[in-house]
Each structure stands twice: as structure tokens, then as C-alpha cells.
Scaffold this motif. Sequence first.
Motif, mmCIF file in Angstrom:
data_model
loop_
_atom_site.group_PDB
_atom_site.id
_atom_site.type_symbol
_atom_site.label_atom_id
_atom_site.label_comp_id
_atom_site.label_asym_id
_atom_site.label_seq_id
_atom_site.Cartn_x
_atom_site.Cartn_y
_atom_site.Cartn_z
ATOM 1 N N MET A 296 -0.183 19.878 -11.611
ATOM 2 C CA MET A 296 -0.250 20.527 -12.915
ATOM 3 C C MET A 296 1.099 21.127 -13.303
ATOM 4 O O MET A 296 1.548 21.005 -14.437
ATOM 5 C CB MET A 296 -1.324 21.613 -12.894
ATOM 6 C CG MET A 296 -1.656 22.170 -14.263
ATOM 7 S SD MET A 296 -2.407 20.932 -15.333
ATOM 8 C CE MET A 296 -2.683 21.887 -16.802
ATOM 9 N N SER A 297 1.752 21.776 -12.342
ATOM 10 C CA SER A 297 3.062 22.377 -12.608
ATOM 11 C C SER A 297 4.072 21.317 -12.997
ATOM 12 O O SER A 297 4.968 21.555 -13.823
ATOM 13 C CB SER A 297 3.537 23.150 -11.379
ATOM 14 O OG SER A 297 2.647 24.194 -11.060
ATOM 15 N N PHE A 298 3.954 20.145 -12.391
ATOM 16 C CA PHE A 298 4.854 19.034 -12.692
ATOM 17 C C PHE A 298 4.779 18.666 -14.172
ATOM 18 O O PHE A 298 5.805 18.549 -14.855
ATOM 19 C CB PHE A 298 4.490 17.838 -11.806
ATOM 20 C CG PHE A 298 5.173 16.559 -12.177
ATOM 21 C CD1 PHE A 298 6.430 16.277 -11.687
ATOM 22 C CD2 PHE A 298 4.545 15.643 -13.007
ATOM 23 C CE1 PHE A 298 7.062 15.086 -12.030
ATOM 24 C CE2 PHE A 298 5.165 14.464 -13.350
ATOM 25 C CZ PHE A 298 6.434 14.182 -12.864
ATOM 26 N N PHE A 299 3.586 18.499 -14.697
ATOM 27 C CA PHE A 299 3.412 18.088 -16.091
ATOM 28 C C PHE A 299 3.805 19.211 -17.054
ATOM 29 O O PHE A 299 4.376 18.944 -18.122
ATOM 30 C CB PHE A 299 1.976 17.652 -16.332
ATOM 31 C CG PHE A 299 1.597 16.395 -15.614
ATOM 32 C CD1 PHE A 299 2.075 15.168 -16.046
ATOM 33 C CD2 PHE A 299 0.776 16.441 -14.491
ATOM 34 C CE1 PHE A 299 1.730 13.994 -15.376
ATOM 35 C CE2 PHE A 299 0.435 15.274 -13.827
ATOM 36 C CZ PHE A 299 0.915 14.053 -14.260
ATOM 37 N N ILE A 300 3.522 20.443 -16.693
ATOM 38 C CA ILE A 300 3.904 21.556 -17.567
ATOM 39 C C ILE A 300 5.415 21.640 -17.688
ATOM 40 O O ILE A 300 5.961 21.835 -18.786
ATOM 41 C CB ILE A 300 3.323 22.878 -17.025
ATOM 42 C CG1 ILE A 300 1.799 22.854 -17.098
ATOM 43 C CG2 ILE A 300 3.872 24.069 -17.805
ATOM 44 C CD1 ILE A 300 1.142 24.081 -16.493
ATOM 45 N N LEU B 16 7.514 21.124 -21.104
ATOM 46 C CA LEU B 16 8.394 22.194 -21.590
ATOM 47 C C LEU B 16 9.769 21.651 -21.955
ATOM 48 O O LEU B 16 10.319 21.943 -23.026
ATOM 49 C CB LEU B 16 8.520 23.283 -20.529
ATOM 50 C CG LEU B 16 7.444 24.359 -20.495
ATOM 51 C CD1 LEU B 16 7.663 25.298 -19.305
ATOM 52 C CD2 LEU B 16 7.429 25.156 -21.794
ATOM 53 N N VAL B 17 10.341 20.860 -21.050
ATOM 54 C CA VAL B 17 11.663 20.293 -21.313
ATOM 55 C C VAL B 17 11.611 19.345 -22.507
ATOM 56 O O VAL B 17 12.509 19.334 -23.362
ATOM 57 C CB VAL B 17 12.190 19.572 -20.056
ATOM 58 C CG1 VAL B 17 13.489 18.843 -20.363
ATOM 59 C CG2 VAL B 17 12.399 20.567 -18.931
ATOM 60 N N LEU B 18 10.549 18.544 -22.598
ATOM 61 C CA LEU B 18 10.390 17.644 -23.746
ATOM 62 C C LEU B 18 10.270 18.432 -25.045
ATOM 63 O O LEU B 18 10.840 18.048 -26.079
ATOM 64 C CB LEU B 18 9.160 16.769 -23.526
ATOM 65 C CG LEU B 18 8.907 15.674 -24.574
ATOM 66 C CD1 LEU B 18 10.054 14.669 -24.575
ATOM 67 C CD2 LEU B 18 7.584 14.969 -24.293
ATOM 68 N N ALA B 19 9.554 19.556 -24.995
ATOM 69 C CA ALA B 19 9.406 20.387 -26.195
ATOM 70 C C ALA B 19 10.735 21.010 -26.599
ATOM 71 O O ALA B 19 11.059 21.085 -27.792
ATOM 72 C CB ALA B 19 8.366 21.475 -25.932
ATOM 73 N N SER C 50 8.288 27.025 -11.290
ATOM 74 C CA SER C 50 9.686 27.443 -11.156
ATOM 75 C C SER C 50 10.503 26.509 -10.273
ATOM 76 O O SER C 50 11.720 26.630 -10.225
ATOM 77 C CB SER C 50 9.743 28.867 -10.584
ATOM 78 O OG SER C 50 9.093 28.934 -9.327
ATOM 79 N N ASP C 51 9.852 25.592 -9.571
ATOM 80 C CA ASP C 51 10.551 24.586 -8.776
ATOM 81 C C ASP C 51 10.780 23.307 -9.575
ATOM 82 O O ASP C 51 11.843 22.677 -9.455
ATOM 83 C CB ASP C 51 9.757 24.256 -7.515
ATOM 84 C CG ASP C 51 9.607 25.455 -6.592
ATOM 85 O OD1 ASP C 51 10.626 26.062 -6.254
ATOM 86 O OD2 ASP C 51 8.460 25.777 -6.227
ATOM 87 N N TYR C 52 9.819 22.912 -10.378
ATOM 88 C CA TYR C 52 9.941 21.674 -11.147
ATOM 89 C C TYR C 52 10.807 21.856 -12.394
ATOM 90 O O TYR C 52 11.583 20.960 -12.751
ATOM 91 C CB TYR C 52 8.552 21.180 -11.569
ATOM 92 C CG TYR C 52 7.729 20.633 -10.451
ATOM 93 C CD1 TYR C 52 8.080 19.444 -9.818
ATOM 94 C CD2 TYR C 52 6.574 21.293 -10.017
ATOM 95 C CE1 TYR C 52 7.309 18.934 -8.784
ATOM 96 C CE2 TYR C 52 5.802 20.779 -8.988
ATOM 97 C CZ TYR C 52 6.174 19.604 -8.372
ATOM 98 O OH TYR C 52 5.413 19.093 -7.350
ATOM 99 N N PHE C 53 10.676 22.999 -13.060
ATOM 100 C CA PHE C 53 11.362 23.178 -14.339
ATOM 101 C C PHE C 53 12.883 23.051 -14.221
ATOM 102 O O PHE C 53 13.507 22.349 -15.043
ATOM 103 C CB PHE C 53 10.973 24.529 -14.945
ATOM 104 C CG PHE C 53 11.647 24.812 -16.257
ATOM 105 C CD1 PHE C 53 11.275 24.114 -17.395
ATOM 106 C CD2 PHE C 53 12.644 25.765 -16.356
ATOM 107 C CE1 PHE C 53 11.897 24.363 -18.615
ATOM 108 C CE2 PHE C 53 13.262 26.023 -17.560
ATOM 109 C CZ PHE C 53 12.895 25.328 -18.695
ATOM 110 N N PRO C 54 13.538 23.698 -13.244
ATOM 111 C CA PRO C 54 15.003 23.522 -13.150
ATOM 112 C C PRO C 54 15.414 22.077 -12.902
ATOM 113 O O PRO C 54 16.446 21.626 -13.423
ATOM 114 C CB PRO C 54 15.394 24.427 -11.973
ATOM 115 C CG PRO C 54 14.280 25.383 -11.820
ATOM 116 C CD PRO C 54 13.051 24.651 -12.239
ATOM 117 N N LEU C 55 14.627 21.338 -12.121
ATOM 118 C CA LEU C 55 14.974 19.942 -11.851
ATOM 119 C C LEU C 55 14.895 19.105 -13.121
ATOM 120 O O LEU C 55 15.794 18.301 -13.413
ATOM 121 C CB LEU C 55 14.052 19.382 -10.776
ATOM 122 C CG LEU C 55 14.254 19.940 -9.361
ATOM 123 C CD1 LEU C 55 13.182 19.406 -8.416
ATOM 124 C CD2 LEU C 55 15.636 19.584 -8.838
#
Length: 344
Positions: free
Chosen positions: A1-5, A9-12, A205-210
Amino acid sequence: MSFFIAFLLVLAFGSLAYLGVESGYKLTFAAIIPYVAVGVFVFGFVYKLIDWARSPVPFRIPTTGGQQKSLDWIQTDYLDNPPNKGWTVGRMILEVLTFRSLFRNTSMKLRWQDGEPRVAYYSAKWLWLFGLAFHYCFLLIFIRHFRLFMEPVPILVKGAEFMDGILQIGAPRLYQTDLIIVGALLFLLLRRIFDNKVRYISLLSDYFPLFLLLSIVSTGLWMRYFSKTDIVGVKQMTMSLVQFDPVVVDSVGAIFYIHLFFVSILLMYFPFSKLMHMGGVFLSPTRNAPNDTRMNHHVNPWNPPKKFHTYEAYEDDFREVMVEAGLPVEKQLEETPETEAEAE
């Protein structure tokens, strides 16, 4: 779930920048947001460092991987278990420049032997290798970008740019770091997706920076190798930002504003995220303190002084009562005329 969020977020954010530029808010994304981002980054970075520096560290708690200094005939591992500040500086240099502790990374697997499960540990250097590659590529790319903010371009920036593109592949020249950093980021992302143990502990917080870093790199590569952005116009805009006289060049496409917006988000997010380990590693007591607990006695500095009531003082206060109750005492009652008369 965190992966898709994180991905959404980055796409938005990218869509927001594109729609904002196409709606006529170029100056907002070219100057106002970058200025705010730099201010948040500087304030947040300094605030974090000051907050960590003010945190009391009464005891030595360095993470070590070798024998502590004790007796002369016992071999000491001075770098893994530094006994003084000099060796601690050496350990810190190796930690910052070569990720020395990560080099000892191991992988645990369950193996079946003779019909019974066995836990086996293996050396795992891939995380160290790709992590080191990403950080050094990011540093070199960061240095290369100074050519957009300085005129004349410093010799250090020219040298870094020359070494990065020394293979001279294609036109425009292909930089080695552009390929390596994409591979390193993809490895770090895929490791979190396909490694069950790592995926279990991974958070937003791990997926978003990547994803954010991949977006920055991807938009940068697209501008350089595919869309052929007006580099002269880009430098004119970046130089105007440095001179605090921002201008908008019409020949610069929307992809540049998206790239700059992603960078601005990274700057604002940086001080309040796990990425702050860049500054925190220097203030971490697990890294910057020597392990000298056998040589020095460390006293908790915030403990108030205590008034102790010893047993001797306790017995002095209650000796007569203790003797009357038949309790043993270390010091007998002193004989006085009254006690002698009572005894007779």
C-alpha cells in the motif's frame, strides 16, 4: 500500500507542476517555490543539527565491531572500537566516505540440511555497492550542476564534468553517472519490493524518497537526451535565481519546471525525513564517540546531587531502640552512669 501511495504522490506532484505551468504560473514554479524550498531546507537542516547537538549524551554508546582496548596483551581493533578521539575521527572518515559498517552487511537464509532447517548467514555486498554508487553519483551530479549557477564555471566543476563524460559516447555526451544512478536507484527500489523481509518493514517514508529521486533523475535525463531543452535559457533562469532577479524564458519547456519542482520538494522534505542522516551521522553518539568506558568513568550530568543516609548514621539514630528490640548492632551502646545503675 505504501508503495502505491508514494508513486501516486510523486505522480500528483508532477501533474501539479505541469498544470500550473500550462496555466500561466511559470514564475511561481520557477522562482517562488524554489526560494521557499531553499529557505525550508536551510532552516530545517540547521534546526535539526542544533536540536541534536543540544541532546545530552552522558554515556558512551558507540556501535562497535571489534575488541575494546583493555589489557596490553589483548589485541585491540582501533578502527572498529576506537579508544580515543583520533581513532574515532579515522573511523568516522571511513564510515562517511566508504560506508564501512554497511560493508559488513549479511543476509540470513533458511537452508534445509539432512531434512532439518538450518539458519545460514552470507556476506551481502550488493546493498553496500549500490548504496555507495548512488551517493557518489549524486554528489558528482550535484557538483556538475554548479555550471548552471556560476559564471565563469569553476575549474573543479569543469574537471568533474570532464571525468564524468570521459567516455565521450554520443552527442550530447553521455555521462556515466546518469546511467549508474538510475541502476542504483532501481536496485534500491526493487530490493524493497521483492525482498520479503525488507518489504515488511518498509514504510511510506522509505518509498517516497526513492520515487522522488527517480523522478528528478528521469526528468533530468529526458531534458538532456530526448527533449533537447534550451540549455542557454535554463542557465539564464538559474543565474537570475542566484542574483535574486528571477526571469522566465519562454523557450524553456514544461519539463524543466517539473524537474525544478521535484527538486524543490526534495529540499523541503529533506530535513524532516530519513535523508537527514547526511547531517545526523556526524552527531550520532553511536558513531562520533570513542568507546573508553574501561578507561574513564562517565557520570550522568543531569542527575542532581543526592544526600545519602548511611547505615552507620541510621544505627546512630536508632541504636537504643534496636538494642531494646534485641536487634544486632555493629556498635554497642556507650555505658553511662545511668546505664550502669540500671545494669546493677
